[in-house]
Motif scaffolding. Structure first.
Motif: not given
Length: 177
Positions: A3-7, A40-41, A52-54, A62-70
């Protein structure tokens, strides 16, 4: 997808983002920050928005896309606005004084404690019992604030020590006879 990675991350005016295969560099009025890109991103800059997309369908991607976005959102916020952490000194005779890149603390020890600040970090003392640590890198600002607090953490009986300005210290009751 996370969800975070989608924004998407909006890039404000005055902030430059450079994306390489290995790293993302964000440059703004308060400095330049660099973050390595996870394989992975995939990161794209589309019209002032970073997405940011996986790279594949794995859980790790999937987890790393949200982490990288943050992480990148914190970098963009840091070079444009900056981060700050406030500390308070509680105790009779406890004083702090900022002298350039050094923080002088008199906190009940027999000697004054001097803490050197790394490059990119500014320390201010609006009053003798307040410390404000400012910088562009959120992780470094938080780490320095934690190191200063660790010099004299709040004790549980009287609450004396160095604490964050928003920290609540619950005091213990003294021993009864």
């Amino acid at each position: 997808m996370s969800r975070v990675g989608k924004m998407p991350v909006a890039v404000p005016q005055g902030v430059d983002v450079a994306i390489n295969a290995e790293q993302i560099s964000v440059k703004g009025s308060l400095g330049t920050l660099v973050q390595s890109v996870n394989r992975l991103v995939t990161v794209k800059n589309e019209g002032g928005k970073l997405t940011f997309t996986p790279a594949d369908e794995s859980v790790e991607a999937n987890a790393m896309s949200g982490t990288m976005r943050a992480l990148v959102a914190n970098m963009v916020n840091g070079v444009s606005k900056g981060f700050e952490r406030k500390l308070n000194l509680v105790g009779v005779g406890y004083r702090a004084q900022a002298q350039g890149q050094k923080l002088n603390l008199q906190i009940g020890f027999s000697h004054p404690v001097v803490k050197d600040m790394p490059t990119g970090i500014k320390v201010e003392c609006p009053t003798q019992t307040e410390i404000v640590i400012k910088g562009a890198d959120r992780q470094v600002v938080g780490q320095i604030a934690a190191e200063v607090r660790a010099i004299r953490p709040p004790e549980p009986y009287k609450g004396k020590g160095i604490r964050y300005s928003d920290e609540k210290v619950s005091l213990k009751e003294t021993k009864k006879k």
